[in-house]
Design a protein around this motif. Structure first.
Motif, PDB file in Angstrom:
ATOM      1  N   PRO A 157     -46.862 -97.769 -53.901  1.00 54.74           N
ATOM      2  CA  PRO A 157     -45.345 -97.553 -52.916  1.00 54.74           C
ATOM      3  C   PRO A 157     -44.857 -96.650 -53.556  1.00 54.74           C
ATOM      4  CG  PRO A 157     -44.835 -99.793 -53.722  1.00 54.74           C
ATOM      5  CD  PRO A 157     -45.895 -99.193 -54.103  1.00 54.74           C
ATOM      6  N   ARG A 158     -45.271 -94.923 -53.944  1.00 57.12           N
ATOM      7  CA  ARG A 158     -44.576 -93.897 -54.678  1.00 57.12           C
ATOM      8  C   ARG A 158     -43.690 -93.344 -53.684  1.00 57.12           C
ATOM      9  NH1 ARG A 158     -43.968 -92.617 -59.804  1.00 57.12           N
ATOM     10  NH2 ARG A 158     -43.338 -90.394 -60.485  1.00 57.12           N
ATOM     11  N   PHE A 159     -42.260 -93.399 -52.957  1.00 53.21           N
ATOM     12  CA  PHE A 159     -41.594 -92.498 -52.366  1.00 53.21           C
ATOM     13  C   PHE A 159     -40.957 -91.214 -53.199  1.00 53.21           C
ATOM     14  CE2 PHE A 159     -41.172 -94.577 -48.341  1.00 53.21           C
ATOM     15  CZ  PHE A 159     -40.931 -95.853 -48.795  1.00 53.21           C
ATOM     16  N   ASP A 160     -41.480 -90.217 -52.808  1.00 48.57           N
ATOM     17  CA  ASP A 160     -41.053 -88.837 -53.788  1.00 48.57           C
ATOM     18  C   ASP A 160     -40.126 -89.742 -53.570  1.00 48.57           C
ATOM     19  OD1 ASP A 160     -43.006 -87.405 -53.365  1.00 48.57           O
ATOM     20  OD2 ASP A 160     -42.864 -87.027 -51.249  1.00 48.57           O
ATOM     21  N   LEU A 161     -38.615 -89.246 -52.453  1.00 46.49           N
ATOM     22  CA  LEU A 161     -37.419 -90.065 -53.087  1.00 46.49           C
ATOM     23  C   LEU A 161     -36.806 -90.671 -52.037  1.00 46.49           C
ATOM     24  CD1 LEU A 161     -34.348 -89.112 -53.739  1.00 46.49           C
ATOM     25  CD2 LEU A 161     -34.235 -87.340 -51.782  1.00 46.49           C
ATOM     26  N   ILE A 162     -35.845 -91.739 -53.032  1.00 54.08           N
ATOM     27  CA  ILE A 162     -35.608 -92.552 -52.445  1.00 54.08           C
ATOM     28  C   ILE A 162     -34.071 -92.604 -52.417  1.00 54.08           C
ATOM     29  CG2 ILE A 162     -34.474 -94.831 -51.890  1.00 54.08           C
ATOM     30  CD1 ILE A 162     -37.707 -95.863 -53.166  1.00 54.08           C
TER      31      ILE A 162
END
Ligand code: 6PG
Length: 246
Positions: free
Chosen positions: A135-140
């Motif tokens: 689950p690699r969000f670009d930005l959190i």
């Protein structure tokens, strides 16, 4: 205690903080879309991010992001219906979603109206379908409470220990309410994390989180230490006043 990838940027006040955050969201979105054709962003709840979302929903920012390539998620949600005053989704809908041309299927809401275990399980399944194994969000985007919590990872709660599941329900004693939250492993898998912290009320806790001993159960925000990603603490002067910065 600043982590190896922690950066701190102090802005004059909450308005300047929102503007700096909007510039960074646009920059990150444009880079992600150029690189992979999409931008996956997990929104923070609470009150601080509202100003940011309002800026992103208006010029000069709104036309700098290709919204059909953006996928919006939430880092956490209150266990209330989507039209409830406490809903993080409702805050984002009012300040951002209603003002941008984003396809409905790109809005990945946590169903806070469901029973907490079901809401968490459904959201986790949705994330696993969307991201696959990682689950690699670009930005959190994250906030921080005066008690050191972030997302809905509150001090001394079971959710802080979770290392397998991506999404869990968590009871917030201080808020007397159930929440749904991303877990630490998912947050720390992000490419970029921006904390938005404003106001004098946060100054003492921010000082402890950033410069004090590592107390992961007492100060959950300290557990945000992405393996590969980077963390920017975007704070205003009032929140920074206890930090003796050179
Ligand atoms: C929430 C948030 C929570 C918030 C902090 C700071 O659902 O409330 O996810 O983690 O970011 O409590 O809230 P403020 O921005 O209102 O101070």
């Amino acid at each position: 205690m600043t982590g190896k990838h922690n950066r701190i940027r102090v802005e004059a006040d909450a308005e300047h903080l929102a503007q700096a955050a909007a510039d960074l969201v646009v920059e990150t979105a444009q880079a992600a879309i150029a690189h992979s054709g999409r931008f996956t962003l997990a929104l923070a709840g609470g009150s601080t991010p509202r100003r940011l979302y309002e800026r992103l929903a208006a010029e000069p920012y709104v036309s700098k992001i290709i919204w059909p390539h953006v996928h919006l998620f939430w880092g956490d949600e209150r266990c209330v219906p989507p039209d409830h005053p406490d809903s993080n989704y409702r805050m984002a809908r009012e300040s951002l979603l209603e003002h941008i041309l984003i396809p409905g299927e790109n809005i990945h809401r946590i169903q806070g109206e469901l029973a907490p275990p079901e809401a968490a399980a459904l959201y986790e399944q949705h994330l696993r379908t969307f991201f696959g194994n990682e689950p690699r969000f670009d930005l959190i985007l994250l906030g921080m409470g005066a008690d050191g919590h972030t997302a809905s990872l509150f001090p001394h709660t079971p959710a802080l220990q979770e290392r397998e599941r991506w999404v869990v329900p968590n009871y917030a004693l201080s808020q007397q309410s159930w929440r749904i939250t991303l877990t630490i492993p998912v947050i720390n898998a992000a490419a970029h994390i921006i904390f938005l912290v404003a106001g004098a009320k946060k100054a003492e806790t921010l000082h402890r989180v950033l410069t004090g001993p590592y107390l992961p159960d007492e100060l959950p925000a300290q557990q945000v230490q992405p393996a590969q990603g980077d963390v920017l603490w975007l704070i205003d002067k009032a929140a920074a006043r206890r930090l003796n910065r050179p």
